[in-house]
Design an enzyme around this catalytic site. Sequence first.
Site, PDB file in Angstrom:
ATOM      1  N   ASP A 106       1.095  -0.867   0.177  1.00  0.00           N
ATOM      2  CA  ASP A 106       0.283  -0.134   0.088  1.00  0.00           C
ATOM      3  C   ASP A 106       0.621   1.735   0.271  1.00  0.00           C
ATOM      4  OD1 ASP A 106      -2.357   1.378   0.088  1.00  0.00           O
ATOM      5  OD2 ASP A 106      -2.888   1.193   2.116  1.00  0.00           O
TER       6      ASP A 106
ATOM      7  N   HIS B  97       2.471   3.541  -8.784  1.00  0.00           N
ATOM      8  CA  HIS B  97       2.425   1.748  -9.006  1.00  0.00           C
ATOM      9  C   HIS B  97       4.069   1.463  -9.922  1.00  0.00           C
ATOM     10  CE1 HIS B  97      -1.269   1.999  -7.586  1.00  0.00           C
ATOM     11  NE2 HIS B  97      -1.469   2.526  -8.858  1.00  0.00           N
TER      12      HIS B  97
ATOM     13  N   LEU C 183      11.422 -19.975  -3.953  1.00  0.00           N
ATOM     14  CA  LEU C 183      10.535 -19.222  -4.158  1.00  0.00           C
ATOM     15  C   LEU C 183       9.041 -19.698  -4.752  1.00  0.00           C
ATOM     16  CD1 LEU C 183       8.936 -16.783  -2.036  1.00  0.00           C
ATOM     17  CD2 LEU C 183      10.079 -15.866  -3.801  1.00  0.00           C
TER      18      LEU C 183
HETATM   19  C1  FPP Z   1      -1.566  -0.159  -2.991  1.00  0.00           C
HETATM   20  O1  FPP Z   1      -1.236   1.333  -3.469  1.00  0.00           O
HETATM   21  C2  FPP Z   1      -0.950  -0.243  -5.130  1.00  0.00           C
HETATM   22  C3  FPP Z   1      -1.777  -1.128  -5.656  1.00  0.00           C
HETATM   23  C4  FPP Z   1      -2.923  -1.148  -5.636  1.00  0.00           C
HETATM   24  C5  FPP Z   1      -1.185  -1.700  -6.834  1.00  0.00           C
HETATM   25  C6  FPP Z   1      -0.450  -2.761  -6.404  1.00  0.00           C
HETATM   26  C7  FPP Z   1       0.294  -2.781  -8.017  1.00  0.00           C
HETATM   27  C8  FPP Z   1       2.268  -2.525  -8.879  1.00  0.00           C
HETATM   28  C9  FPP Z   1       3.125  -2.952  -7.396  1.00  0.00           C
HETATM   29  C10 FPP Z   1       2.171  -3.028  -9.774  1.00  0.00           C
HETATM   30  C11 FPP Z   1       2.315  -4.984 -10.178  1.00  0.00           C
HETATM   31  C12 FPP Z   1       2.166  -5.861  -9.672  1.00  0.00           C
HETATM   32  C13 FPP Z   1       3.274  -6.503 -10.033  1.00  0.00           C
HETATM   33  C14 FPP Z   1       3.643  -7.997  -8.691  1.00  0.00           C
HETATM   34  C15 FPP Z   1       4.057  -6.878 -11.247  1.00  0.00           C
HETATM   35  P1  FPP Z   1      -2.817   2.705  -3.386  1.00  0.00           P
HETATM   36  O2  FPP Z   1      -2.508   2.704  -4.874  1.00  0.00           O
HETATM   37  O3  FPP Z   1      -3.637   2.541  -3.272  1.00  0.00           O
HETATM   38  O4  FPP Z   1      -1.666   3.776  -3.049  1.00  0.00           O
HETATM   39  P2  FPP Z   1      -2.365   5.007  -1.774  1.00  0.00           P
HETATM   40  O5  FPP Z   1      -3.576   4.033  -0.917  1.00  0.00           O
HETATM   41  O6  FPP Z   1      -1.292   5.617  -1.456  1.00  0.00           O
HETATM   42  O7  FPP Z   1      -3.287   5.789  -2.731  1.00  0.00           O
END
Ligand code: FPP
Length: 246
Positions: A26, A43, A137
Amino acid sequence: MNPVEKSQIGKIDPAKLPVHVAIIMDGNGRWAKKRDLPRTDGHEAGVSAVKRVVKVSAQIGIKILTLYTFSIENWKRPREEVTSIMRLLTRTTRHEIDELNRNNVRLITTGQIEGLSFTRRQVLQSAMEKTKNNNGLLLNLALNYGGRTEIIDAVRAIAKGVKSGHIKPNEIDEKLFANYLYTAGLPDPDLLIRTSGEKRLSNFLLWQTSYTELYITDVLWPDFDEDDLIKAIVNYQMRERRFGKV
Ligand code: FPP
């Protein structure tokens, strides 16, 4: 990518390693906002953190790493953001195959994968196929995942089994139920890490985290590095797990 200092890894007791580590990644959006960048850059930076954490987890000897990559609720985000996360997912999966193989990592997914587009499913399936013989893993990407939906899917499948007569109601116990979850066959997480300070489960692995140790850090996901993972594991190792016993 910086190799992890041996001295850092040395802080971990190899006899008490968590078998299964799950992470709620997050804070990508907040990381970007702090820098006046679009959320999608957050992201993108989050992907670098994924690569660091996968590599060091394999190096430490963690057996299973489950990453909350895209929740069912995430579809409610603006369309451009959803598309950009999906693109990052498929692009990273394609680009990282060799690196995953070099690190003996096997890729699997958890969630309603059929809800992703045909092309995205194909990329993931091909990566799973290409890494299926690796025995280091196990990298489990929770994709189009929701904990309550998972439980309802299990209930439906069990109800069908009861209706058709191959499950007897009194045979339904925790073990049978767990076998109908998307995570059937995987042990429950020992350690759940959540970044960026929020103190909630957000519909992640609701059944499986009954006895999981929680570790919450204020570090935003794109900043999460090798040392942060080691810190979380060392903290986990200081805890006494009683599973309801004295
Ligand atoms: C949360 O941060 C993150 C996500 C919902 C997306 C996670 C995805 C990735 C890291 C990219 C793809 C992953 C892989 C495995 C290749 P948020 O957007 O909720 O952050 P915020 O709470 O600060 O708005």
